[in-house]
Design a protein around this motif. Structure first.
Motif, PDB file in Angstrom:
ATOM      1  N   ASN A  72       3.669   0.053  11.115  1.00  0.00           N
ATOM      2  CA  ASN A  72       5.057  -0.354  11.003  1.00  0.00           C
ATOM      3  C   ASN A  72       5.404  -0.573   9.533  1.00  0.00           C
ATOM      4  N   SER A  73       6.597  -1.081   9.274  1.00  0.00           N
ATOM      5  CA  SER A  73       7.032  -1.253   7.888  1.00  0.00           C
ATOM      6  C   SER A  73       6.149  -2.243   7.134  1.00  0.00           C
ATOM      7  N   ALA A  74       5.640  -3.274   7.825  1.00  0.00           N
ATOM      8  CA  ALA A  74       4.760  -4.247   7.156  1.00  0.00           C
ATOM      9  C   ALA A  74       3.480  -3.570   6.679  1.00  0.00           C
ATOM     10  N   THR A  75       2.974  -2.616   7.470  1.00  0.00           N
ATOM     11  CA  THR A  75       1.776  -1.881   7.045  1.00  0.00           C
ATOM     12  C   THR A  75       2.036  -1.118   5.758  1.00  0.00           C
ATOM     13  N   PHE A  76       3.169  -0.430   5.728  1.00  0.00           N
ATOM     14  CA  PHE A  76       3.512   0.320   4.518  1.00  0.00           C
ATOM     15  C   PHE A  76       3.670  -0.607   3.319  1.00  0.00           C
ATOM     16  N   ILE A  77       4.404  -1.706   3.511  1.00  0.00           N
ATOM     17  CA  ILE A  77       4.758  -2.586   2.389  1.00  0.00           C
ATOM     18  C   ILE A  77       3.544  -3.352   1.882  1.00  0.00           C
ATOM     19  N   TYR A  78       2.716  -3.871   2.786  1.00  0.00           N
ATOM     20  CA  TYR A  78       1.598  -4.713   2.363  1.00  0.00           C
ATOM     21  C   TYR A  78       0.342  -3.912   2.023  1.00  0.00           C
ATOM     22  N   VAL A  79       0.165  -2.753   2.640  1.00  0.00           N
ATOM     23  CA  VAL A  79      -1.066  -1.990   2.419  1.00  0.00           C
ATOM     24  C   VAL A  79      -0.878  -0.933   1.339  1.00  0.00           C
ATOM     25  N   PHE A  80       0.212  -0.169   1.429  1.00  0.00           N
ATOM     26  CA  PHE A  80       0.357   1.000   0.562  1.00  0.00           C
ATOM     27  C   PHE A  80       1.140   0.733  -0.721  1.00  0.00           C
ATOM     28  N   LEU A  81       2.257  -0.004  -0.617  1.00  0.00           N
ATOM     29  CA  LEU A  81       3.122  -0.143  -1.793  1.00  0.00           C
ATOM     30  C   LEU A  81       2.439  -0.821  -2.976  1.00  0.00           C
ATOM     31  N   PRO A  82       1.652  -1.915  -2.790  1.00  0.00           N
ATOM     32  CA  PRO A  82       0.976  -2.492  -3.965  1.00  0.00           C
ATOM     33  C   PRO A  82       0.093  -1.484  -4.697  1.00  0.00           C
ATOM     34  N   LEU A  83      -0.551  -0.594  -3.941  1.00  0.00           N
ATOM     35  CA  LEU A  83      -1.397   0.410  -4.573  1.00  0.00           C
ATOM     36  C   LEU A  83      -0.567   1.392  -5.396  1.00  0.00           C
ATOM     37  N   LEU A  84       0.533   1.859  -4.823  1.00  0.00           N
ATOM     38  CA  LEU A  84       1.364   2.834  -5.525  1.00  0.00           C
ATOM     39  C   LEU A  84       1.981   2.244  -6.781  1.00  0.00           C
ATOM     40  N   VAL A  85       2.505   1.037  -6.665  1.00  0.00           N
ATOM     41  CA  VAL A  85       3.204   0.427  -7.795  1.00  0.00           C
ATOM     42  C   VAL A  85       2.222   0.050  -8.896  1.00  0.00           C
ATOM     43  N   PHE A  86       1.057  -0.475  -8.526  1.00  0.00           N
ATOM     44  CA  PHE A  86       0.076  -0.859  -9.549  1.00  0.00           C
ATOM     45  C   PHE A  86      -0.416   0.370 -10.305  1.00  0.00           C
ATOM     46  N   GLU A  87      -0.659   1.462  -9.575  1.00  0.00           N
ATOM     47  CA  GLU A  87      -1.110   2.678 -10.256  1.00  0.00           C
ATOM     48  C   GLU A  87      -0.041   3.203 -11.209  1.00  0.00           C
ATOM     49  N   ALA A  88       1.226   3.110 -10.803  1.00  0.00           N
ATOM     50  CA  ALA A  88       2.302   3.536 -11.705  1.00  0.00           C
ATOM     51  C   ALA A  88       2.329   2.668 -12.954  1.00  0.00           C
ATOM     52  N   GLY A  89       2.019   1.380 -12.798  1.00  0.00           N
ATOM     53  CA  GLY A  89       2.003   0.479 -13.947  1.00  0.00           C
ATOM     54  C   GLY A  89       0.891   0.787 -14.933  1.00  0.00           C
ATOM     55  N   ILE A  90      -0.333   0.960 -14.440  1.00  0.00           N
ATOM     56  CA  ILE A  90      -1.445   1.186 -15.369  1.00  0.00           C
ATOM     57  C   ILE A  90      -1.412   2.595 -15.950  1.00  0.00           C
ATOM     58  N   ALA A  91      -0.697   3.521 -15.306  1.00  0.00           N
ATOM     59  CA  ALA A  91      -0.586   4.871 -15.850  1.00  0.00           C
ATOM     60  C   ALA A  91       0.478   4.964 -16.937  1.00  0.00           C
ATOM     61  N   THR A  92       1.235   3.900 -17.152  1.00  0.00           N
ATOM     62  CA  THR A  92       2.320   3.898 -18.137  1.00  0.00           C
ATOM     63  C   THR A  92       1.798   3.417 -19.481  1.00  0.00           C
ATOM     64  N   ASP A  93       2.179   4.124 -20.527  1.00  0.00           N
ATOM     65  CA  ASP A  93       1.830   3.701 -21.882  1.00  0.00           C
ATOM     66  C   ASP A  93       2.880   2.684 -22.333  1.00  0.00           C
ATOM     67  N   VAL A  94       2.541   1.411 -22.209  1.00  0.00           N
ATOM     68  CA  VAL A  94       3.519   0.346 -22.427  1.00  0.00           C
ATOM     69  C   VAL A  94       3.982   0.308 -23.875  1.00  0.00           C
ATOM     70  N   ARG A  95       3.075   0.574 -24.808  1.00  0.00           N
ATOM     71  CA  ARG A  95       3.466   0.514 -26.217  1.00  0.00           C
ATOM     72  C   ARG A  95       4.610   1.475 -26.512  1.00  0.00           C
ATOM     73  N   ARG A  96       4.555   2.660 -25.933  1.00  0.00           N
ATOM     74  CA  ARG A  96       5.624   3.619 -26.151  1.00  0.00           C
ATOM     75  C   ARG A  96       6.874   3.232 -25.373  1.00  0.00           C
ATOM     76  N   MET A  97       6.701   2.758 -24.151  1.00  0.00           N
ATOM     77  CA  MET A  97       7.852   2.423 -23.328  1.00  0.00           C
ATOM     78  C   MET A  97       8.635   1.245 -23.895  1.00  0.00           C
ATOM     79  N   MET A  98       7.953   0.279 -24.524  1.00  0.00           N
ATOM     80  CA  MET A  98       8.629  -0.897 -25.043  1.00  0.00           C
ATOM     81  C   MET A  98       9.623  -0.545 -26.139  1.00  0.00           C
ATOM     82  N   LYS A  99       9.386   0.564 -26.846  1.00  0.00           N
ATOM     83  CA  LYS A  99      10.321   0.962 -27.900  1.00  0.00           C
ATOM     84  C   LYS A  99      11.659   1.395 -27.320  1.00  0.00           C
TER      85      LYS A  99
END
Length: 837
Positions: A72-99
């Motif tokens: 159900n939606s709770a499965t998607f939100i609690y199981v999958f979304l944290p993984l997707l969002v965290f991976e998007a975060g660590i794949a981002t070069d923050v030093r460049r994005m902050m500019k």
């Protein structure tokens, strides 16, 4: 109830399907989400197809298992979304994005609000549901997935800054849309009159609060990461725990956006982890998270797509009309953002101009995907929403996802080609041809040498190298100057230098030569050099190189605390950072000169290599001057730091020797492990030496010849009056026109007295500032530090008591003052003579 083993078999089957969809999508030249969507919809519609065809009921269990999975939606939100969002975060070069933080935040957060408002207001007159429900649907479809556009931008060599803007927008867009969805759903569940102002306040509190919590959690993890001693499995495990832990804490304990918190944690790990985690471990971590995110993204898309037939049940003509309105409104909102919000940002120089072709590609590439389906599913599971409202949100959101996937997704490459964005720029075309020509020539020579060494037949050799030789013969071999101006070719060479500098910086982290803050600073410098070279060529590269030697904000803050509050600790740390930065930078530039001779000259030609050689040499001379200015003041610290550098280099060389012997099969595994344990027993993470500013008053007094005649008792009394101070190069110590309140003795360093008619340099053992005290006039000149200086400051009242108590020092000072007065009178006389001419 479904059998667990059977469910696992179904998940296994889905993973097999996902695995084959990836290469099939590449073969069909389709974005993978399109093919996954087709598979999911097919599986979801299979039970209905079975019933319509009247097949045997034996097929029903197989058909229903996909639809009736306990997801159900709770499965998607609690199981999958944290993984997707965290991976998007660590794949981002923050030093460049902050500019580009300002335009990214505007495009992501404000654009989400605009898209929600435009879609909601467009549907409200037609839908027959409350405005807040239409706004909720607007938040559902505001999530975008521009991965296809970003991938194509990278393929065609689009400006890095443009790609970063799109990545940053997509990164924050999903988080903002989910936070807004939660606020709007909460307003509906409350049952009261919707308050848009209160909803916006709640949205920003949830968004900012989640971000702050995530940044704090990510930084806390980076503080404890060194405890696992470069164990990559432990590091990966801790990041996985962080993703889920911060999400649950944000949602259940702090009642802020869990998705934004996970994103903040991922960005913090990305910003700090690249310099605190060994490069090989970071590569492993990034690859692992990329794989996890691929599984999660694919499964969430397939599982959500399986629900599409159920969500589209009972769709009629009225829903199709509203879907057309929704599609038009969503694209209109996108156009408004890119053609309405970006021009003011460009006008105020907050972002570089983006041409219309790129904007149109971004608009058409705004595919909606799994996250939109998950939010629609969450709405259908809310008991507070009536059946009609649930069907309204589910049908329109699902229909819009299918429209973007099967219309935009399948035509995206055609649109990119139509806009002319699938061709290499002239710069990259010249570089490509030169690299191919060199590579093909080297490959041909290598094949000939191999054939000669192994006595292979000449005919086989000629058949193998014939395609390479044919390309070289048919290629455009005109002089590069005829195809591309020298300025552009030099910019390409400087970009290559900046890329190599970044590689060398990461090697210093591997060898533990530099501390994590220094590695982080050097990575930022290399990134800035790369961007400025791409945008402005040689001039931009030189400006970035000059800015790299300036004092950062942290240094100015530390000096302010020292100057006004006497806090030395932070200034000592910043000076230690600067010494290490300059030392490592000088070493990197030496290696960059070697790279220029060995590789750059081969690829770009000797003439361009001469230009780049001179640029790098000039950088090295400037860095050496800055380093020598510190070395003259703190030779003991420099020696200790160099010893640390050599010890770390020796350990790295020793470990490399053992590894090479093991890989060559000359030593067995047991011996190799024993040798590694021997190195591990040494101090492989030797801390940086402690930096002492050196402001001991008694030791500084010993450097002053003017006080050499004082006995021990007099020196003790003078030491109580003198206040030590350190200055940095180019710092203004005295300003012309100010009231004189102190005299300054130079214990070490050099200053420049800038008189109206000339400039005078003073060094160790001399003093300045006494003229205004003795005459009572305002300061007659500026005094600026030329180097790092250690001064002893004597206030006016203390200066007068000092002169009264020490007649010999008073006589010496008076003699110097008279000489300076005579010099000043001579300057004035010469100035008068010039005016009378």
């Amino acid at each position: 109830m479904l059998d667990t083993a059977f469910v696992l078999i179904v998940i296994t089957a889905l993973l097999v399907i996902v695995g084959f969809c990836q290469p099939l999508a590449a073969y069909l030249k389709l974005p993978p989400p399109v093919l996954l969507g087709v598979v999911g919809v097919t599986l979801g519609g299979f039970p209905a197809l079975v019933s319509q065809l009247g097949w045997s009921t034996r097929a029903h269990p197989f058909a229903d298992i996909f639809v009736e999975l306990p997801v159900n939606s709770a499965t998607f939100i609690y199981v999958f979304l944290p993984l997707l969002v965290f991976e998007a975060g660590i794949a981002t070069d923050v030093r460049r994005m902050m500019k580009d933080a300002a335009p990214i935040l505007l495009l992501a957060v404000v654009a989400t609000l605009i898209a929600t408002a435009v879609v909601g207001l467009a549907l409200w007159p037609l839908s027959g549901v409350p405005l807040v429900v239409c706004l909720l649907l607007g938040a559902v479809v505001a999530t975008t997935d521009p991965a296809a556009v970003i991938a194509i931008f990278r393929d065609i060599g689009a400006p890095a800054r443009l790609t970063r803007l799109v990545e940053g927008e997509a990164l924050l867009n999903d988080a903002a849309a989910i936070a807004l969805f939660a606020v709007l759903l909460g307003m509906i569940l409350s049952g009261g009159e919707p308050d848009i102002g209160a909803g916006l306040r709640e949205f920003f509190v949830s968004f900012v609060g989640g971000g702050a919590l995530g940044l704090f959690a990510g930084r806390a993890l980076m503080l404890v990461i060194p405890w696992v001693r470069d164990d990559r499995l432990a590091e990966a495990t801790l990041t996985l725990a962080l993703a889920y832990g911060v999400f649950i804490a944000a949602e259940r304990l702090f009642h802020v956006s869990g998705i934004v918190a996970v994103l903040g944690a991922g960005l913090a790990v990305s910003a700090l982890g690249r310099s605190r985690i060994a490069p090989r471990n970071w590569s492993f971590l990034a690859d692992l998270w990329e794989q996890i995110a691929f599984w999660a993204r694919s499964l969430i898309f397939v599982l959500a797509s399986i629900l599409v037939p159920r969500l589209l049940g009972g769709v009629g003509t009225h829903e199709l009309v509203m879907l057309a309105v929704l599609s038009a409104a969503a694209f209109a909102a996108r156009i408004l953002v890119l053609f309405g919000l970006l021009p003011p940002l460009e006008f105020f120089k907050l972002t570089q101009p983006i041409n219309s072709a790129y904007k149109l590609a971004i608009i058409w590439g705004g595919l909606r995907g799994a996250l939109t389906l998950v939010l629609a599913l969450a709405a259908t599971e809310s008991r507070a929403l009536g059946p009609e409202t649930q069907r309204f949100i589910a049908a329109l959101a699902t229909g819009f996802v299918l429209f973007t996937l099967f219309v935009n997704g399948t035509t995206l490459r055609f649109v990119i080609a139509l806009l002319g964005l699938n061709r290499l720029s002239p710069r990259h075309q010249v570089l490509r041809d030169r690299v191919l020509a060199l590579a093909y020539a080297e490959v041909s020579d290598s094949v000939r040498h191999m054939a000669q060494h192994h006595s292979l037949t000449p005919s086989a050799v000629e058949r193998v190298i014939q395609p390479y030789q044919a390309w070289i013969a048919s290629a455009d071999i005109r002089d590069d100057a005829e195809r591309l101006p020298e300025r552009d070719r030099l910019a390409i060479a400087l970009v290559a230098l900046a890329n190599q500098e970044r590689v060398l910086v990461l090697e210093t982290r591997t060898g533990r030569i530099a501390s994590p803050p220094t590695v982080q600073a050097l990575l930022g410098i290399a990134d800035t050099l790369l961007e400025r070279a791409q945008e402005e060529g040689r001039l931009g590269y030189r400006r970035a190189a000059a800015a790299a030697l300036s004092f950062p904000l942290e240094f100015h803050v530390a000096y302010f605390l020292y100057r006004h509050f006497g806090v030395q600790l932070f200034l000592a740390d910043r000076l230690a950072d600067r010494v290490e930065l300059l030392l490592v930078m000088r070493l990197l530039l030496d290696r960059l000169l070697s790279f220029n001779e060995e590789r750059l000259a081969v690829v770009f030609g000797e003439r361009l290599a001469e230009f780049t050689r001179e640029i790098v040499r000039q950088r090295r001379d400037e860095v050496s001057d800055a380093f020598d200015a510190l070395a003259r003041q703190y030779p003991d610290y420099i020696a200790a730091l160099e010893m640390r550098f050599l010890r770390q280099s020796a350990l790295r060389q020793e470990m490399g020797q053992y590894q090479a012997l093991f890989e060559e099969g000359l030593i067995p595994q047991e011996l190799y492990n024993d040798l590694k344990r021997g190195i591990a027993g040494t101090n492989t993470t030797e801390p940086r030496p402690r930096f002492e500013i050196g402001l001991d008053t008694h030791r500084l007094i010993e450097r002053l010849d003017i006080l050499s005649a004082l006995d021990e008792g007099q020196l003790q009394r003078v030491a109580k009056l003198l206040q030590p101070r350190v200055t940095v190069p180019n710092q203004r110590i005295i300003r012309r026109g100010d009231h004189g309140d102190a005299v300054f003795f130079i214990a070490s360093g050099a200053v420049e007295v800038r008189l109206p008619a000339r400039r005078v340099r003073l060094g160790s053992g001399e003093f300045f500032g006494e003229m205004a005290l003795l005459s009572g006039h305002r300061r007659q000149a500026d005094v600026v530090a030329l180097t790092y200086c250690r001064l002893l400051v004597l206030r006016k009242a203390d200066f007068e008591r000092f002169l009264a108590a020490n007649p010999e020092a008073r006589k010496l000072i008076n003699d110097i003052v008279q000489a300076r007065l005579a010099m000043n009178r001579g300057d004035r006389d010469r100035a008068s003579d010039l005016l009378s001419l």
